[in-house]
Design a protein around this motif. Structure first.
Motif, PDB file in Angstrom:
ATOM      1  N   ASP A   1       8.962   1.650   9.631  1.00 37.88           N
ATOM      2  CA  ASP A   1       8.053   2.789   9.747  1.00 37.88           C
ATOM      3  C   ASP A   1       7.854   3.384   8.356  1.00 37.88           C
ATOM      4  OD1 ASP A   1      10.477   3.952   9.253  1.00 37.88           O
ATOM      5  OD2 ASP A   1      10.380   5.408  10.880  1.00 37.88           O
ATOM      6  N   SER A   2       7.202   4.543   8.289  1.00 42.45           N
ATOM      7  CA  SER A   2       6.905   5.113   6.968  1.00 42.45           C
ATOM      8  C   SER A   2       8.182   5.589   6.263  1.00 42.45           C
ATOM      9  CB  SER A   2       5.913   6.268   7.114  1.00 42.45           C
ATOM     10  OG  SER A   2       6.315   7.167   8.122  1.00 42.45           O
ATOM     11  N   ILE A   3       9.218   5.991   7.024  1.00 42.40           N
ATOM     12  CA  ILE A   3      10.461   6.430   6.380  1.00 42.40           C
ATOM     13  C   ILE A   3      11.171   5.244   5.719  1.00 42.40           C
ATOM     14  CG2 ILE A   3      12.773   7.379   6.796  1.00 42.40           C
ATOM     15  CD1 ILE A   3      11.576   9.173   8.904  1.00 42.40           C
ATOM     16  N   THR A   4      11.221   4.117   6.418  1.00 43.81           N
ATOM     17  CA  THR A   4      11.875   2.955   5.816  1.00 43.81           C
ATOM     18  C   THR A   4      11.029   2.346   4.698  1.00 43.81           C
ATOM     19  OG1 THR A   4      11.102   1.708   7.744  1.00 43.81           O
ATOM     20  CG2 THR A   4      13.429   2.280   7.665  1.00 43.81           C
ATOM     21  N   ALA A   5       9.713   2.662   4.667  1.00 39.19           N
ATOM     22  CA  ALA A   5       8.915   2.276   3.498  1.00 39.19           C
ATOM     23  C   ALA A   5       9.445   3.010   2.263  1.00 39.19           C
ATOM     24  CB  ALA A   5       7.445   2.617   3.727  1.00 39.19           C
ATOM     25  N   ILE A   6       9.817   4.272   2.468  1.00 42.70           N
ATOM     26  CA  ILE A   6      10.414   5.043   1.368  1.00 42.70           C
ATOM     27  C   ILE A   6      11.772   4.451   0.988  1.00 42.70           C
ATOM     28  CG2 ILE A   6      11.282   7.334   0.727  1.00 42.70           C
ATOM     29  CD1 ILE A   6       9.203   8.466   2.715  1.00 42.70           C
ATOM     30  N   VAL A   7      12.537   4.051   2.003  1.00 42.93           N
ATOM     31  CA  VAL A   7      13.853   3.451   1.751  1.00 42.93           C
ATOM     32  C   VAL A   7      13.710   2.212   0.870  1.00 42.93           C
ATOM     33  CG1 VAL A   7      15.799   2.248   2.835  1.00 42.93           C
ATOM     34  CG2 VAL A   7      14.894   4.341   3.867  1.00 42.93           C
ATOM     35  N   ILE A   8      12.718   1.377   1.178  1.00 40.85           N
ATOM     36  CA  ILE A   8      12.510   0.159   0.378  1.00 40.85           C
ATOM     37  C   ILE A   8      12.179   0.528  -1.068  1.00 40.85           C
ATOM     38  CG2 ILE A   8      10.931  -1.805   0.068  1.00 40.85           C
ATOM     39  CD1 ILE A   8      10.868  -2.042   3.117  1.00 40.85           C
ATOM     40  N   GLY A   9      11.351   1.567  -1.241  1.00 42.92           N
ATOM     41  CA  GLY A   9      11.038   2.021  -2.599  1.00 42.92           C
ATOM     42  C   GLY A   9      12.278   2.496  -3.339  1.00 42.92           C
ATOM     43  N   VAL A  10      13.148   3.227  -2.627  1.00 44.62           N
ATOM     44  CA  VAL A  10      14.385   3.716  -3.249  1.00 44.62           C
ATOM     45  C   VAL A  10      15.289   2.543  -3.630  1.00 44.62           C
ATOM     46  CG1 VAL A  10      16.512   5.011  -2.797  1.00 44.62           C
ATOM     47  CG2 VAL A  10      14.302   5.966  -2.123  1.00 44.62           C
ATOM     48  N   LEU A  11      15.370   1.530  -2.741  1.00 41.19           N
ATOM     49  CA  LEU A  11      16.207   0.363  -3.054  1.00 41.19           C
ATOM     50  C   LEU A  11      15.722  -0.335  -4.319  1.00 41.19           C
ATOM     51  CD1 LEU A  11      16.721  -1.145   0.523  1.00 41.19           C
ATOM     52  CD2 LEU A  11      18.506  -0.261  -0.983  1.00 41.19           C
ATOM     53  N   TYR A  12      14.407  -0.495  -4.448  1.00 36.48           N
ATOM     54  CA  TYR A  12      13.865  -1.137  -5.657  1.00 36.48           C
ATOM     55  C   TYR A  12      14.161  -0.292  -6.889  1.00 36.48           C
ATOM     56  CZ  TYR A  12      11.408  -4.916  -3.271  1.00 36.48           C
ATOM     57  OH  TYR A  12      11.120  -6.049  -2.556  1.00 36.48           O
ATOM     58  N   MET A  13      14.040   1.037  -6.745  1.00 32.75           N
ATOM     59  CA  MET A  13      14.321   1.908  -7.899  1.00 32.75           C
ATOM     60  C   MET A  13      15.771   1.771  -8.345  1.00 32.75           C
ATOM     61  SD  MET A  13      12.311   5.514  -7.529  1.00 32.75           S
ATOM     62  CE  MET A  13      13.338   6.073  -6.213  1.00 32.75           C
ATOM     63  N   LYS A  14      16.654   1.489  -7.398  1.00 34.11           N
ATOM     64  CA  LYS A  14      18.079   1.362  -7.712  1.00 34.11           C
ATOM     65  C   LYS A  14      18.447  -0.062  -8.118  1.00 34.11           C
ATOM     66  CE  LYS A  14      19.065   5.629  -6.793  1.00 34.11           C
ATOM     67  NZ  LYS A  14      19.420   6.528  -7.914  1.00 34.11           N
ATOM     68  N   GLY A  15      17.447  -0.932  -8.260  1.00 29.56           N
ATOM     69  CA  GLY A  15      17.715  -2.302  -8.670  1.00 29.56           C
ATOM     70  C   GLY A  15      18.211  -3.195  -7.555  1.00 29.56           C
ATOM     71  N   LEU A  16      18.012  -2.777  -6.310  1.00 29.40           N
ATOM     72  CA  LEU A  16      18.439  -3.580  -5.164  1.00 29.40           C
ATOM     73  C   LEU A  16      17.214  -4.151  -4.471  1.00 29.40           C
ATOM     74  CD1 LEU A  16      21.089  -1.083  -3.734  1.00 29.40           C
ATOM     75  CD2 LEU A  16      21.549  -3.166  -5.022  1.00 29.40           C
ATOM     76  N   ARG A  17      17.293  -5.397  -4.057  1.00 28.35           N
ATOM     77  CA  ARG A  17      16.168  -6.046  -3.399  1.00 28.35           C
ATOM     78  C   ARG A  17      16.492  -6.215  -1.918  1.00 28.35           C
ATOM     79  NH1 ARG A  17      11.827  -9.076  -4.930  1.00 28.35           N
ATOM     80  NH2 ARG A  17      11.062 -10.594  -3.413  1.00 28.35           N
ATOM     81  N   PRO A  18      15.776  -5.493  -1.030  1.00 28.11           N
ATOM     82  CA  PRO A  18      16.055  -5.673   0.402  1.00 28.11           C
ATOM     83  C   PRO A  18      15.715  -7.087   0.845  1.00 28.11           C
ATOM     84  CG  PRO A  18      14.057  -4.378   0.062  1.00 28.11           C
ATOM     85  CD  PRO A  18      14.684  -4.541  -1.281  1.00 28.11           C
ATOM     86  N   GLY A  19      16.493  -7.616   1.744  1.00 33.15           N
ATOM     87  CA  GLY A  19      16.294  -8.989   2.213  1.00 33.15           C
ATOM     88  C   GLY A  19      17.642  -9.555   2.620  1.00 33.15           C
ATOM     89  N   PRO A  20      17.664 -10.787   3.085  1.00 36.95           N
ATOM     90  CA  PRO A  20      18.922 -11.358   3.586  1.00 36.95           C
ATOM     91  C   PRO A  20      20.024 -11.439   2.535  1.00 36.95           C
ATOM     92  CG  PRO A  20      17.192 -13.032   3.415  1.00 36.95           C
ATOM     93  CD  PRO A  20      16.527 -11.717   3.234  1.00 36.95           C
ATOM     94  N   MET A  21      19.643 -11.564   1.257  1.00 30.00           N
ATOM     95  CA  MET A  21      20.669 -11.704   0.217  1.00 30.00           C
ATOM     96  C   MET A  21      21.469 -10.421   0.008  1.00 30.00           C
ATOM     97  SD  MET A  21      20.663 -14.775  -0.550  1.00 30.00           S
ATOM     98  CE  MET A  21      21.827 -14.687  -1.896  1.00 30.00           C
ATOM     99  N   ILE A  22      20.909  -9.278   0.391  1.00 30.80           N
ATOM    100  CA  ILE A  22      21.643  -8.026   0.182  1.00 30.80           C
ATOM    101  C   ILE A  22      22.903  -7.994   1.049  1.00 30.80           C
ATOM    102  CG2 ILE A  22      20.551  -6.592   1.976  1.00 30.80           C
ATOM    103  CD1 ILE A  22      20.422  -4.327  -0.059  1.00 30.80           C
TER     104      ILE A  22
END
Length: 500
Positions: free
Chosen positions: A326-347
Motif C-alpha cells: 500500500d502507500s505506507i509500504t511504498a514509503i517503507v521501500i523508500g526508507v530502505l533504499y535511503m538506508k542502503g538496504l534493498r528489499p527483496g528475497p536477499m534481505i
C-alpha cells in the motif's frame, strides 16, 4: 531461527528503539485521532526524521505509528461520526449510532481490542509467510517481477478504488512521472527539457510528502476548529462487556483477520479496502444484516480486525519482492533504499536479524496498543479540540523541512509544493493520489523488468507466460482487470436462475 530471534530481541531492547516506539505510538495516536489526517501522511512526515535513525529504528517507527494511527481513526468515528483515517470509514455509521445509544465505551473498547488482535494475527502470518515466499522469490526472474508489478498496478486501479477510471488516470500520471530522467535501459534523457536537476528523475519521497502532507494542509485551511459536538466518554468503562462481545463473534474475528491479511498481501491494496471487504462479508453471512449501518457491533468487530491485520500483510510483498502492499509500504521501500538496504528475497539472508526485529516490532506495537489506546481514548476530547490553525502550519513546516533535508535541495522543496497543490486539485475533483505514488514506485520496476525480458528473449513476447509462476501471475492480473464484470455476471446469473 532461534538465534535470529534472540539477536532481534537484543536489537529491540535498545533504549533508542524503545524510545522510538513510545514517541511514535503517541504520534500515531494523535494523527489518527484528528479527522482528515491519514496514516500515510503521518508516515510521509516521519521520513525526514528517519535520516537521523538507524535502519531498525526507522522501520519500527513506521510499524508502530501505522498500527496506532489505524486504531485511533476509530475514535472520531465513534465520537463525532468522522473517520480519523479512511480505514475506519466502513463502520463509522454503526459506531456513531451505538454512541448515540449510550454505548460509546463498548464501541471504543471493541475497537482497541479487535485492532490489537487483528494486528497480532497479521504479524503471525507475516512471520510465517514472508520467509516461505522469500525462498520462492529467489527463483524469480524478470518475467515474474514484471507480472508482479503489473498485478500491483492493476489491483491499485481495479480493487483499491471505488472509481477505477479516476484511479487509472492517477496511476497513469504516476507512471509518467516515473519516466522522467535518464532512460534506465538506453541512457537517453526523457522529459528533462535540458534541465540537469531532472536527469535523475523525480524523487518520489518529496513528491509523496507534497501529495499527502501539503494537500491535507490546503484542504483543512477552510476550517479553524472542529464544528461537530463531541460525545462524552468514560475511559475507565471501555473494557466492560468487550470479552462477551468478542467471544460471541470469535468466528468473525478469525475470518476478518484472514481477509485483512490476504488483502494486505495483495500488492496495491490497503487497510481501507480490507475493512470494506470484511464489512461486506460480515453482512453477507450475518444473522442480522438489517442492523448493519444502524448501530450493529458485529461489523465493527469484523472491519476493525481486518484493517489492522492488513498492515502486517502489506509488508509481505514489500519485504519479499520490493513491491509495496500500500502507500505506507511504498514509503517503507523508500526508507530502505535511503538506508542502503534493498528489499527483496536477499534481505532475508543478508539482514535476518533486522527482518526478525521488524516481525517482533509488530507484536510489540499491537500489545502496546491496548494501554496506549486506553490513554488515547481518555485524552480523546483534548485531541479532537486541537485548533486546525495551529496544527496545519506545523505540518506545513515539517513538510518543508523534510523535503529539503532529503538531498539539501530546493528543487525537492519546489517539487513537494507543486505536488501538494497538484494533489489538492486532484482530490477536490475526486481523483485519488495514492495511485500516483504507487505508479512512481512500481513504474521503474515494471519498465526495467520488461526491457530486460525483451532484450534477453530478443523481443519474443510469448516467453512472458512460459514459466509456470509467470503464467499464474499473468492470469491473476487478467482476473483483476475483469473485476468490474463480476457484479454484472452475478446479476445475470440470478436473473437466469429466477423462474419466469
Amino acid at each position: 531461527m532461534i538465534e535470529h530471534i534472540g539477536q532481534a530481541l537484543v536489537l529491540l531492547a535498545s533504549w533508542k528503539v524503545l524510545l522510538t516506539i513510545v514517541i511514535c505510538s503517541v504520534y500515531g495516536l494523535f494523527v489518527g485521532a484528528i479527522p482528515g489526517l491519514t496514516a500515510t501522511m503521518a508516515a510521509a512526515l516521519l521520513v525526514p526524521f528517519t535520516f537521523f535513525m538507524d535502519p531498525l529504528s526507522s522501520l519500527v517507527a513506521i510499524v508502530t505509528m501505522s498500527a496506532m494511527a489505524i486504531f485511533a481513526g476509530d475514535i472520531p468515528a465513534a465520537l463525532v461520526r468522522i473517520p480519523g483515517t479512511p480505514s475506519s470509514a466502513a463502520y463509522t455509521d454503526d459506531s456513531y449510532e451505538l454512541t448515540k445509544q449510550g454505548k460509546a465505551e463498548l464501541v471504543l473498547g471493541v475497537d482497541v481490542v479487535t485492532s490489537a488482535i487483528g494486528g497480532l494475527m497479521g504479524a503471525v502470518v507475516l512471520m510465517v509467510a514472508a520467509p516461505l515466499l522469500a525462498e520462492v522469490a529467489l527463483r524469480f526472474t524478470s518475467f515474474e517481477y514484471f507480472w508482479l508489478a503489473a498485478l500491483g498496478l492493476s489491483a491499485t486501479v481495479m480493487i483499491a478504488s471505488t472509481l477505477p477510471v479516476k484511479a487509472g488516470l492517477a496511476l497513469l500520471m504516476g507512471l509518467f512521472f516515473s519516466t522522467i530522467g535518464v532512460d534506465i535501459t538506453l541512457g537517453y534523457p526523457r522529459f528533462t527539457f535540458g534541465t540537469t536537476e531532472l536527469l535523475n528523475g523525480l524523487d518520489f519521497i518529496p513528491a509523496m510528502i507534497g501529495l499527502f502532507g501539503v494537500s491535507e494542509v490546503l484542504r483543512n485551511m477552510g476550517s479553524a476548529t472542529l464544528s461537530f459536538p463531541i460525545a462524552p466518554v468514560r475511559a475507565e468503562r471501555i473494557f466492560r462487556g468487550v470479552a462477551e462481545t468478542l467471544w460471541r463473534y470469535k468466528a468473525n474475528m478469525v475470518r476478518a483477520g484472514a481477509i485483512g491479511t490476504f488483502i494486505g498481501i495483495l500488492p496495491g491494496a490497503g487497510a481501507d479496502i480490507a475493512a470494506w471487504i470484511a464489512y461486506a462479508v460480515a453482512r453477507r453471512f450475518s444473522r442480522e444484516p438489517e442492523k448493519f449501518g444502524k448501530g450493529a457491533i458485529e461489523p465493527i468487530v469484523d472491519a476493525g480486525t481486518a484493517n489492522n491485520a492488513c498492515l502486517a500483510g502489506d509488508w509481505v510483498p514489500a519485504l519479499v519482492f520490493g513491491i509495496p502492499g500500500d502507500s505506507i509500504t511504498a514509503i517503507v521501500i523508500g526508507v530502505l533504499y535511503m538506508k542502503g538496504l534493498r528489499p527483496g528475497p536477499m534481505i532475508f539472508e543478508q539482514q535476518p536479524q533486522l527482518v526478525y526485529a521488524v516481525y517482533l516490532s509488530f507484536i510489540v506495537a499491537n500489545i502496546l496498543l491496548i494501554p496506549f489506546g486506553y490513554l488515547a481514548i481518555k485524552a480523546s476530547g483534548f485531541m479532537l479540540r486541537v485548533p486546525r490553525n495551529v496544527l496545519m502550519p506545523a505540518i506545513l513546516m515539517f513538510c518543508l523541512v523534510g523535503a529539503f533535508a532529503i538531498n539539501n535541495s530546493l528543487v525537492d522543496v519546489a517539487l513537494m509544493l507543486a505536488m501538494g497543490v497538484f494533489g489538492y486539485f486532484l482530490e477536490a475533483n475526486g481523483i485519488p493520489v495514492a495511485p500516483i505514488v504507487l505508479g512512481m514506485v512500481l513504474g521503474p520496476i515494471l519498465e526495467q523488468n520488461f526491457m530486460v525480458s525483451m532484450i534477453k528473449t530478443e523481443w519474443d513476447l510469448t516467453q512472458f507466460v512460459q514459466r509456470p509462476v509467470a503464467l499464474v501471475l499473468a492470469g491473476l492480473t487478467m482476473l483483476v482487470w475483469l473485476t468490474p464484470l463480476y457484479p454484472w455476471l452475478l446479476a445475470r446469473g440470478r436473473s437466469l436462475a429466477t423462474p419466469r
